[in-house]
Every structure is written in structure tokens, then in C-alpha cells.
Design a protein around this motif. Structure first.
Motif, mmCIF file in Angstrom:
data_model
loop_
_atom_site.group_PDB
_atom_site.id
_atom_site.type_symbol
_atom_site.label_atom_id
_atom_site.label_comp_id
_atom_site.label_asym_id
_atom_site.label_seq_id
_atom_site.Cartn_x
_atom_site.Cartn_y
_atom_site.Cartn_z
ATOM 1 N N ASP A 133 -4.084 5.318 17.055
ATOM 2 C CA ASP A 133 -3.423 4.241 17.793
ATOM 3 C C ASP A 133 -2.261 4.714 18.660
ATOM 4 O O ASP A 133 -1.667 3.920 19.376
ATOM 5 N N SER A 134 -1.943 5.987 18.571
ATOM 6 C CA SER A 134 -0.779 6.514 19.283
ATOM 7 C C SER A 134 -1.154 7.033 20.672
ATOM 8 O O SER A 134 -2.253 7.545 20.877
ATOM 9 N N VAL A 135 -0.211 6.912 21.597
ATOM 10 C CA VAL A 135 -0.364 7.510 22.917
ATOM 11 C C VAL A 135 0.585 8.697 23.088
ATOM 12 O O VAL A 135 0.719 9.236 24.181
ATOM 13 N N GLU A 136 1.232 9.085 21.991
ATOM 14 C CA GLU A 136 2.118 10.247 22.033
ATOM 15 C C GLU A 136 1.279 11.501 22.299
ATOM 16 O O GLU A 136 0.197 11.660 21.717
ATOM 17 N N PRO A 137 1.760 12.408 23.145
ATOM 18 C CA PRO A 137 0.973 13.589 23.499
ATOM 19 C C PRO A 137 0.523 14.437 22.301
ATOM 20 O O PRO A 137 -0.616 14.901 22.275
ATOM 21 N N GLU A 138 1.392 14.638 21.321
ATOM 22 C CA GLU A 138 1.009 15.453 20.167
ATOM 23 C C GLU A 138 -0.069 14.766 19.333
ATOM 24 O O GLU A 138 -0.968 15.427 18.807
ATOM 25 N N ALA A 139 -0.005 13.454 19.206
ATOM 26 C CA ALA A 139 -1.033 12.723 18.456
ATOM 27 C C ALA A 139 -2.366 12.779 19.196
ATOM 28 O O ALA A 139 -3.421 12.978 18.575
#
Length: 74
Positions: free
Chosen positions: A16-22
């Protein structure tokens, strides 16, 4: 025993994340050729530069690898 970078990276997975590492972790999970048992920065970096079209910037890997090293020191 030190865990591999891949094992660390899998702790960052979040669909569900849009964080680059995720997103990197999610995509690496689906990459059947990812060097899952590797700890070496250079070997993983070489692999990603040649094979990981899903990684928009090597900076994402660099930052994740730095955190991996910091956690391993604890």
C-alpha cells in the motif's frame, strides 16, 4: 549470522506504500533473479544496474543499503 540484504529489504515491503524503498522491496520480491543471499554492496549494485528496470534511481538502493549496514552494526 548476518542476514542478506534481500532479507533486510523484505522487511520494507508494503503493497500500500508509495515510498521508494517499499516499492523497491515490492519489486525485488517479484524479481526471481535477485541475488537473495548476497551481502556485498558491489555485487548487488552490479546486478541492479544491469537487471532492475524497476528501480528508477540507484540512490534508492544506496540509501536502503546504508540502513541495512547501520542495522547490522547494532
Amino acid at each position: 549470522m548476518r542476514r542478506s540484504f534481500y532479507e533486510y529489504l523484505m522487511t520494507l515491503r508494503n503493497a500500500d506504500s508509495v515510498e521508494p524503498e517499499a516499492e523497491f522491496a515490492n519489486n525485488a520480491f517479484h524479481d526471481q533473479s535477485f541475488p537473495k543471499h548476497e551481502e556485498s554492496y558491489q555485487k548487488i549494485s552490479d546486478y541492479l544496474e544491469l537487471n532492475a528496470g524497476y528501480l528508477p534511481s540507484m540512490t534508492i538502493f544506496d540509501e536502503a543499503y546504508q540502513k541495512y549496514q547501520e542495522i547490522d552494526k547494532k
